[in-house]
Structure formats: structure tokens, C-alpha cells
Design a protein around this motif. Structure first.
Motif, PDB file in Angstrom:
ATOM      1  N   GLU A 205      -5.830   6.308  -2.775  1.00 48.66           N
ATOM      2  CA  GLU A 205      -5.373   5.645  -1.547  1.00 48.66           C
ATOM      3  C   GLU A 205      -5.698   6.526  -0.335  1.00 48.66           C
ATOM      4  OE1 GLU A 205      -4.182   3.750   1.468  1.00 48.66           O
ATOM      5  OE2 GLU A 205      -3.921   2.685  -0.438  1.00 48.66           O
ATOM      6  N   SER A 207      -4.595   6.165   2.844  1.00 46.70           N
ATOM      7  CA  SER A 207      -3.483   6.316   3.787  1.00 46.70           C
ATOM      8  C   SER A 207      -2.494   7.369   3.307  1.00 46.70           C
ATOM      9  CB  SER A 207      -2.749   4.981   3.948  1.00 46.70           C
ATOM     10  OG  SER A 207      -1.478   5.159   4.549  1.00 46.70           O
ATOM     11  N   SER A 208      -2.216   8.360   4.155  1.00 44.38           N
ATOM     12  CA  SER A 208      -1.290   9.433   3.780  1.00 44.38           C
ATOM     13  C   SER A 208       0.120   8.884   3.572  1.00 44.38           C
ATOM     14  CB  SER A 208      -1.271  10.535   4.836  1.00 44.38           C
ATOM     15  OG  SER A 208      -0.891  10.018   6.099  1.00 44.38           O
ATOM     16  N   ARG A 210       0.962   5.856   2.554  1.00 44.77           N
ATOM     17  CA  ARG A 210       1.030   5.109   1.304  1.00 44.77           C
ATOM     18  C   ARG A 210       0.916   6.035   0.099  1.00 44.77           C
ATOM     19  NH1 ARG A 210      -1.550  -0.931   2.081  1.00 44.77           N
ATOM     20  NH2 ARG A 210      -0.121  -1.540   3.761  1.00 44.77           N
ATOM     21  N   ASP A 225      -6.777  11.312  -2.667  1.00 44.85           N
ATOM     22  CA  ASP A 225      -7.249  10.849  -1.375  1.00 44.85           C
ATOM     23  C   ASP A 225      -8.760  10.662  -1.449  1.00 44.85           C
ATOM     24  OD1 ASP A 225      -8.034  10.397   1.211  1.00 44.85           O
ATOM     25  OD2 ASP A 225      -7.154  12.229   2.039  1.00 44.85           O
ATOM     26  N   ARG A 343      -2.414  -1.636  11.566  1.00 42.54           N
ATOM     27  CA  ARG A 343      -1.736  -0.337  11.436  1.00 42.54           C
ATOM     28  C   ARG A 343      -1.135  -0.214  10.036  1.00 42.54           C
ATOM     29  NH1 ARG A 343      -0.393  -2.733  16.112  1.00 42.54           N
ATOM     30  NH2 ARG A 343       1.642  -3.430  15.349  1.00 42.54           N
ATOM     31  N   ASN A 344      -1.923  -0.620   9.028  1.00 40.26           N
ATOM     32  CA  ASN A 344      -1.355  -0.695   7.677  1.00 40.26           C
ATOM     33  C   ASN A 344      -1.064   0.665   7.077  1.00 40.26           C
ATOM     34  OD1 ASN A 344      -3.857   0.205   6.900  1.00 40.26           O
ATOM     35  ND2 ASN A 344      -4.365  -1.558   5.634  1.00 40.26           N
ATOM     36  N   GLU A 345      -1.550   1.730   7.712  1.00 39.97           N
ATOM     37  CA  GLU A 345      -1.199   3.062   7.214  1.00 39.97           C
ATOM     38  C   GLU A 345       0.239   3.417   7.557  1.00 39.97           C
ATOM     39  OE1 GLU A 345      -2.342   3.547  11.443  1.00 39.97           O
ATOM     40  OE2 GLU A 345      -3.174   2.441   9.731  1.00 39.97           O
ATOM     41  N   THR A 346       0.915   2.563   8.356  1.00 40.45           N
ATOM     42  CA  THR A 346       2.288   2.846   8.765  1.00 40.45           C
ATOM     43  C   THR A 346       3.315   2.023   8.000  1.00 40.45           C
ATOM     44  OG1 THR A 346       2.368   1.136  10.497  1.00 40.45           O
ATOM     45  CG2 THR A 346       1.424   3.278  11.096  1.00 40.45           C
TER      46      THR A 346
END
Length: 359
Positions: A205, A207-208, A210, A225, A343-346
């Protein structure tokens, strides 16, 4: 009542509509929570896909846009129609949101009703939706749950059932190693089912947030990562004799993730495509052939809800960590869809309270 209505790509409106009738064989549900699904995002940004365009009615529901949306729902029964005697007012329930012809066999032995002609989903193909204050659903698709399961968590049973069916399709057993590409809701919940079954999980993944969610939820044994690590090399380090993963779950609809799975799986490994692809993907056929990869599709669920509910009721899956936001209908687009698209990493799973009572 208020409801979110899909008109066309990029056009969802919050409107006042008539409350549904609760006729024979139907169950009326006060919707407590409804999740925003990746499929909903595809419909908003790239659709219509499952949603029948205006003027082109869905063959079973006879509806076309605008339709009420939302299919990951939980709630409380407020009424039951004639001929319903095994569900009562006040029961906590979730919905298996299918739209099928009446003559399709949906009994406990059926393994293919989800593949029947013109299949669609409540909240996409018509028949109401969970992004409304109330919904009326055929008794067959209503699943009672223990009142000990909070209703916000219960809204995740539908996507958990997607993960459960994907793991069933894979044939993976305890002791296997699974590589899951994507730690969005479906990837994380597929990992949760794997963990409940004793399958070792490796999650890739970018995103950090997620990646951290996978760690915090305890569903990832190893987190990678892909933007800074060689996923294939890492999988080989983690598997016996560097053979690779036994099974892979593609949960991104991103081509590099699919390519990674082909390289990271062991010879004769099983690759399960879970995500909905709104665009063509490509397969390097020589790798499929020379490694004898078994590539399988999976769509939704078929008689999987009871087993998914049992995992939660028995404490084998904890759904609480996956909820990252709770909003009302008025913020569906700006705080819901726009966040998850741009902003799906949030965020992981954003839930909507149609009445606003839960916010």
C-alpha cells in the motif's frame, strides 16, 4: 424523507422523496449508517456503470437515474409487511443488497445467484438505497445481527462479505501466505478474513495512513510500501525458499498492482481480482502460462453474509478500526466523495448517517 439521488456522473443531489411502502414480504428499515463504497466513487467519477442511465431502465427494478444510492447499510426495523414473521420491529439488521428476478434460486445451497441474468444492487440499480432515512427491502435480503454489534460497525458487514467471498474463491487455507495489493476498505477487510482463517498476510500500500491502519487493525503481518520497496523481493524474503505467495488479492484496479501479483506469486499460485475495473487491464499471458497462475474473478457475495456476521459476533474480526469518518447527508460530496477520490490517503471508510442522528 431525505435521500441522496444519483442523476449522472458528478451529479448527486440531496432531495426530499416519499417514504417507501412496506408491502407484503417486505421489511422497513430506519437506516442508521451507510458506508461509501469504492463502487460509489467509480459511479460518481466515471459512471454510470451499475446505475442505469436516465431513459434506460434496469430490467428487474424498471428504474433508471435518478436513483437513490448507497448499498452498505445497517439499521433498525421499524415495520414488517404481511407474510414476515421472523423479523420484528426493533431488530438490528444489515442488508444483502441484491436485485434479482423472483424466479432465481437464492436458497442456502445456491452458489451462483449473484451471477444470474441482469443482476444488480439495491442502491445502484434502484429499489431505494442506504443513503436515505428509510428503506424497504425484501425479507430475503435482510440479515438480523446481534444488538451487541454497534450499528456503525455493522455497516461494514457488507464489504466484509465481499472480502469473505474473495477468500472463499481463493481456496486459501490456514498456513498459506497471501499478498494483498491495496489497503483500502476491501483490501483491509479481505486481510481481516485471512487473519481470522490463519492465513499470513503481506499488504502492499503506498499510503502511509493506510499502511498504519493495517498495522493498527492487526490485519497485516507484513506491510510494504511499493513506492520505496521492491514488493516482489520482499515477498520472496518472507516465503519458504523464496517461492512467493500462495495467493494474491488485487484490490486496487491499478495495473502495476496486478503486474506485481503475477511476479510475486509462486508457480501455481492463485490470483483473485477483487476490485471493480472501470477501464481495461492487461495480462502478460506468458507469465500466466509459464507459472500456471490460476487467475479468478470475484464479485460481491453469495450466501456469505451469515458467515461474515458470525466472524464479527464471535470476535474474530473487529470492524471498529476501519471507520475513519462519520458525516451527514449534507456533507456527502465535500467530506465524503471528494475526500475518498482526491485525498484517499487521509481516510479508509467514511460512514454517512442519513438522518444526521449519528453525527
Amino acid at each position: 424523507m431525505r435521500a441522496a439521488r444519483y442523476y449522472d456522473r458528478g451529479d448527486i443531489r440531496i432531495e426530499e422523496i416519499t417514504e417507501p411502502e412496506v408491502g407484503p414480504g417486505m421489511v422497513g428499515i430506519d437506516v442508521a449508517w451507510c458506508g461509501i463504497c469504492g463502487t460509489d466513487l467509480h459511479e460518481y467519477a466515471e459512471g454510470p456503470i451499475f446505475i442505469p442511465p436516465a431513459g434506460h431502465p434496469q430490467p428487474i427494478s424498471k428504474e433508471s437515474a435518478p436513483v437513490t444510492i448507497g448499498h452498505e447499510m445497517s439499521g433498525v426495523v421499524y415495520a414488517v409487511g404481511p407474510d414476515v414473521d421472523d423479523v420484528s420491529v426493533g431488530d438490528h439488521v444489515v442488508v444483502e443488497p441484491y436485485i434479482l428476478y423472483d424466479d432465481v434460486d437464492t436458497g442456502p445451497a445456491s452458489h451462483d445467484y449473484h451471477l444470474s441474468a441482469d443482476m444488480n444492487f439495491i442502491g445502484l440499480g434502484g429499489c431505494g438505497g442506504g443513503l436515505a432515512e428509510k428503506i424497504s427491502v425484501k425479507r430475503r435480503w435482510v440479515h438480523p445481527i446481534s444488538s451487541s454489534i454497534p450499528l456503525d460497525q455493522a455497516a461494514l458487514i457488507e464489504p466484509l462479505s465481499v472480502g469473505y467471498h474473495a477468500v472463499e474463491r481463493s481456496g486459501a487455507q490456514a498456513g498459506a501466505v497471501a499478498l494483498i495489493t491495496g489497503a483500502g476498505p476491501i483490501g483491509l477487510l479481505t486481510a481481516a478474513v485471512c487473519k481470522a482463517r490463519g492465513i499470513t498476510t503481506i499488504i502492499s500500500e503506498p499510503s502511509s495512513m493506510r499502511r498504519q491502519k493495517a498495522l493498527d487493525a492487526g490485519v497485516g503481518d507484513h506491510i510494504v510500501d511499493p513506492t520505496s520497496e521492491d514488493v516482489v523481493a520482499r515477498v520472496k524474503e518472507l516465503t519458504v525458499d523464496g517461492r512467493g505467495a500462495d495467493v494474491g488479492f488485487e484490490c486496487t484496479s491499478v495495473q502495476p498492482a496486478l503486474d506485481t501479483l503475477f511476479d510475486a506469486l509462486k508457480p501455481t499460485g492463485v490470483l483473485v481480482v477483487v476490485s471493480i475495473w472501470s477501464h481495461p487491464g492487461s495480462v502478460e499471458m506468458q507469465k500466466l502460462v509459464l507459472k500456471e497462475i490460476d487467475m479468478r474473478g470475484t464479485i460481491a457475495y453469495v450466501n456469505d453474509h451469515p458467515a461474515a456476521i458470525a466472524l464479527v459476533e464471535e470476535g474474530k474480526v473487529d470492524l471498529a478500526p476501519f471507520i475513519t469518518g462519520r458525516i451527514g447527508l449534507d456533507n456527502l460530496i465535500d467530506e465524503g466523495y471528494e475526500t475518498l477520490i482526491h485525498r484517499n490517503e487521509t481516510a479508509v471508510k467514511i460512514l454517512v448517517s442519513p438522518s444526521g442522528a449519528g453525527v
